[in-house]
Design a protein around this motif. Structure first.
Motif, PDB file in Angstrom:
ATOM      1  N   UNK A   1      20.351  58.247  17.926  1.00  0.00           N
ATOM      2  CA  UNK A   1      20.453  57.391  16.736  1.00  0.00           C
ATOM      3  C   UNK A   1      20.442  55.893  17.050  1.00  0.00           C
ATOM      4  N   UNK A   2      21.158  55.491  18.100  1.00  0.00           N
ATOM      5  CA  UNK A   2      21.220  54.055  18.428  1.00  0.00           C
ATOM      6  C   UNK A   2      19.861  53.545  18.893  1.00  0.00           C
TER       7      UNK A   2
ATOM      8  N   UNK B   1      30.606  60.755  10.425  1.00  0.00           N
ATOM      9  CA  UNK B   1      29.829  59.578   9.985  1.00  0.00           C
ATOM     10  C   UNK B   1      29.552  59.648   8.479  1.00  0.00           C
TER      11      UNK B   1
ATOM     12  N   UNK C   1       8.429  55.892  11.845  1.00  0.00           N
ATOM     13  CA  UNK C   1       9.697  55.973  11.102  1.00  0.00           C
ATOM     14  C   UNK C   1      10.899  56.161  12.011  1.00  0.00           C
TER      15      UNK C   1
ATOM     16  N   UNK D   1      13.020  53.962  13.142  1.00  0.00           N
ATOM     17  CA  UNK D   1      14.201  53.269  12.608  1.00  0.00           C
ATOM     18  C   UNK D   1      14.844  54.075  11.496  1.00  0.00           C
ATOM     19  N   UNK D   2      13.968  54.647  10.653  1.00  0.00           N
ATOM     20  CA  UNK D   2      14.474  55.436   9.519  1.00  0.00           C
ATOM     21  C   UNK D   2      15.238  56.663  10.029  1.00  0.00           C
TER      22      UNK D   2
ATOM     23  N   UNK E   1      17.594  53.339  15.912  1.00  0.00           N
ATOM     24  CA  UNK E   1      17.895  52.179  15.055  1.00  0.00           C
ATOM     25  C   UNK E   1      17.388  50.877  15.672  1.00  0.00           C
ATOM     26  N   UNK E   2      17.496  50.815  16.999  1.00  0.00           N
ATOM     27  CA  UNK E   2      17.038  49.600  17.684  1.00  0.00           C
ATOM     28  C   UNK E   2      15.560  49.695  18.032  1.00  0.00           C
TER      29      UNK E   2
ATOM     30  N   UNK F   1      28.395  56.740  16.735  1.00  0.00           N
ATOM     31  CA  UNK F   1      26.964  56.765  17.055  1.00  0.00           C
ATOM     32  C   UNK F   1      26.774  56.855  18.566  1.00  0.00           C
TER      33      UNK F   1
ATOM     34  N   UNK G   1      18.545  55.526  11.056  1.00  0.00           N
ATOM     35  CA  UNK G   1      19.344  55.237   9.859  1.00  0.00           C
ATOM     36  C   UNK G   1      19.907  56.538   9.274  1.00  0.00           C
ATOM     37  N   UNK G   2      19.013  57.544   9.124  1.00  0.00           N
ATOM     38  CA  UNK G   2      19.453  58.811   8.533  1.00  0.00           C
ATOM     39  C   UNK G   2      20.561  59.438   9.374  1.00  0.00           C
ATOM     40  N   UNK G   3      20.410  59.319  10.708  1.00  0.00           N
ATOM     41  CA  UNK G   3      21.458  59.866  11.594  1.00  0.00           C
ATOM     42  C   UNK G   3      22.763  59.092  11.381  1.00  0.00           C
ATOM     43  N   UNK G   4      22.674  57.769  11.235  1.00  0.00           N
ATOM     44  CA  UNK G   4      23.879  56.954  11.013  1.00  0.00           C
ATOM     45  C   UNK G   4      24.528  57.309   9.676  1.00  0.00           C
ATOM     46  N   UNK G   5      23.702  57.704   8.723  1.00  0.00           N
ATOM     47  CA  UNK G   5      24.238  58.046   7.405  1.00  0.00           C
ATOM     48  C   UNK G   5      24.770  59.477   7.349  1.00  0.00           C
TER      49      UNK G   5
END
Lengths: 235, 399
Positions: B392-393, A81, B302, B304-305, B396-397, A54, B308-312
């Protein structure tokens, strides 16, 4: 499996680079269960985010299964990822308007997996975490422990090689935390590499080994069993 | 993948029903305005074309004066000659492709019978006017065939004129007063409505010689030439110009074919339609800005979402797709609602006011939906790009 070579990560604040991580080298083998501990601001989350692709390191090389992923372009990093890494967040990060089943199936949407297969796989995984009867509940209809189990189901749905957990029990009571750790350990027992960032010594001492960070550097390695209950090595 | 993105977008839109409904209404109003205004413009164009074709497409009109810009100062020459009955006879002698060559004089006069009187358009012409303008008689006969210069005191009444001057009476053989002239009614036209803006049911028709004397004019209003085939139109026009140029020693008449008139009106009304559509497009632009606003709020909510989607494993392209599809669905829904409202409105309008010519052309239906999607795409791409660019980070934060 995971090879960090002289990794550093800096952020610009007011035109000055602030190092969150400096000259960090570490090697983690497949199937290991590693806890990362350290005081706040020691660089634990930065390290976890770099391992999770990330964040890109500012310096050094990060080899994942022998490939230097620190140089990969965005699309390729997304692919790593998607297929190799599962994330478990302290604050769950579940999509509130989707059901547990839909949340679990979400990573498969972007992997181009057919809807029918997504349904089947998500049901199976939810069953494996003991939530088959909650498949059609939305996150706000679940207890915090159940939410964290949905997050774990989502993290393992793509059958990743590594599971990264950032304070997985941070929002849970002792009883739920115990269940979650048992679930994660059972996954590790099946061969999944498990990295857990935690402030909880009772969680850390369950790991095979513990990496202790302070001021952006690894300062100590200890075996989990060597940690005393209720106290952290940096305290 | 598209279906999955649409399913995600639908869930997101359904999660904010009021906001979604308001955005849909915004786009719907714009699309409905475009559809309704296009229908009115296109209806007017069809109406005019129908009006012109109703009197025959083989018709050409000869008018005194030349419709072109010259360098001469006003009054320094170029005063057109009258279009006279002698010109008419010259054309009749020389143009063999013509089926009918008909003079027309025009004026307005008070027509009365007893105590009943009204101001009416008086057309002066000859017996061939009936065939040239494709009119029909309700009773009696049309103007008699006679010397064009001879002004016999007979009159043919329009349908409404006859009814109003002779309510419940037989008008044939009766005498009416047209201005100072006493004239005998020899026929009544069948009901025909409006032709080229003239209410043919509310006119009186007199022999051209009578009409010119009545209005003390030496020039005809125009000469109508009806040719046997549309292919003769251009050649006949050229012949008319040549003959009249020879007679007048200069080219001072204008010959207009029905085709040219239709084409001119059609192009004017097409421009008018475009102007109307452009006015409708303003409200569509406002709706598009509304869509953009909603999408910007959505992206902010959205964040955070997105992280999240980027992390997934979602790529920047996937995130762009998620929000672009959402904007397109929002606008597409608005487009469909707007289309239904617009078509329904046009239908109601023509039902309540059948005289209003309104008809949404088939292309407008496809164009309205395409326009809605273009608006959604145009105004949705900026918020979607903003979402795709998020780190993404940070996302998310929620920083």
């Amino acid at each position: 499996m995971i090879e960090l070579q002289h990794i550093a990560k800096s952020f610009e604040v007011g035109g000055q680079p602030i190092f969150a991580l400096r000259d960090t080298s570490e090697s983690i083998q497949a199937g290991e269960y590693v806890a990362i501990v350290g005081p706040s601001g020691s660089g634990k989350s930065t390290l976890l985010n770099i391992i999770g692709c990330l964040l890109r390191p500012s310096e050094g090389a990060y080899l994942f299964n022998g490939e230097d992923v620190s140089q990969l372009e965005d699309r390729a990093l997304s692919h790593v990822r998607q297929h190799q890494i599962g994330f478990i967040f302290q604050s769950f990060h579940l999509v509130p308007r989707l059901t547990a089943l839909e949340n679990v199936a979400l990573p498969m949407v972007f992997a181009g997996i057919a809807s029918s297969e997504r349904q089947l796989r998500a049901k199976d995984v939810l069953e494996s975490v003991g939530l088959s009867d909650r498949a059609h509940h939305r996150p706000n209809q679940l207890s915090v422990g159940q939410r964290q189990r949905v997050v774990i189901a989502r993290a393992i749905i793509m059958q990743p090689a590594v599971l990264l957990a950032d304070e997985p029990t941070g929002n849970l009571d002792t009883h739920s935390g115990q269940h979650i750790m048992e679930l994660l350990e059972s996954l590790n027992a099946k061969g999944l590499t498990l990295l857990v960032v935690t402030h909880d010594p009772n969680v850390a001492r369950r790991a095979n080994r513990v990496i202790v960070l302070a001021d952006g550097q690894i300062v100590k390695h200890v075996k989990g069993e060597e940690m005393s209950a209720g106290s952290m090595p940096f305290v | 993948m598209l279906l999955d993105l649409m399913s995600l977008a639908w869930a997101a839109l359904a999660g904010h029903r009021l906001r979604t409904a308001l955005s849909v209404v915004g786009v719907a109003v714009g699309i409905a305005a475009v559809v309704a205004l296009t229908a009115l413009g296109e209806g007017a164009r069809q109406y005019v074309i129908q009006e012109f074709t109703a009197i025959g497409s083989n018709l050409l009109s000869v008018l005194p004066g030349k419709t072109e810009t010259t360098g001469a100062m006003p009054g320094m020459g170029g005063v057109p000659h009258d279009l006279t009955l002698q010109d008419l006879l010259a054309l009749r002698r020389n143009i063999h492709a013509a089926q009918y060559i008909v003079p027309v004089s025009m004026g307005t006069e008070t027509v009365s019978h007893g105590e009943r009187r009204r101001q009416i358009a008086v057309i002066g012409s000859t017996t061939e006017f009936l065939q040239a303008r494709e009119l029909k008689m309700a009773q009696g006969q049309f103007l008699p065939a006679s010397d064009v210069e001879r002004g016999t005191p007979v009159v043919v009444l329009g349908h409404v004129t006859a009814r109003e001057l002779f309510p419940g009476q037989q008008p044939l053989g009766q005498v009416v007063r047209v201005g100072e002239w006493r004239m005998r009614v020899i026929g009544v036209l069948a009901e025909i409505g409006t032709q080229l803006g003239i209410k043919m049911d509310e006119v009186v028709i007199v022999p051209v010689g009578t009409g010119m004397k009545m209005f003390n004019r030496s020039s005809l209003f125009r000469i109508l030439v009806k040719v046997r085939s549309p292919k003769d139109l251009d050649g006949t026009c050229a012949q008319v110009i040549t003959i009249l140029t020879e007679r007048h020693d200069e080219e001072d008449v204008t010959c207009i074919t029905q085709k040219a008139v239709i084409s001119t009106f059609s192009s004017i009304l097409q421009t008018l339609t475009l102007v109307l559509v452009a006015i409708g497009a303003i409200s569509l632009t406002v709706a598009g800005i509304g869509v953009m606003n909603v999408m910007l709020v959505t992206v902010a909510e959205r964040t955070e979402e997105i992280g999240l989607l980027r992390a997934l494993g979602a790529t920047r392209g996937n995130i762009l797709g998620v929000f672009l599809v959402e904007a397109l669905m929002l606008a597409g829904l608005g487009g469909m609602v707007g289309l239904l409202v617009g078509l329904g409105g046009v239908h109601l309008l023509t039902w309540w006011y059948p005289a209003v010519p309104a008809a949404a052309p088939a292309w407008a239906i496809g164009a309205a939906l395409a326009l809605a999607l273009i608006v959604g795409g145009m105004f949705g791409v900026m918020p979607a790009r903003r979402a795709a660019k998020l780190d993404p980070i940070m996302a998310l934060q929620r920083r």
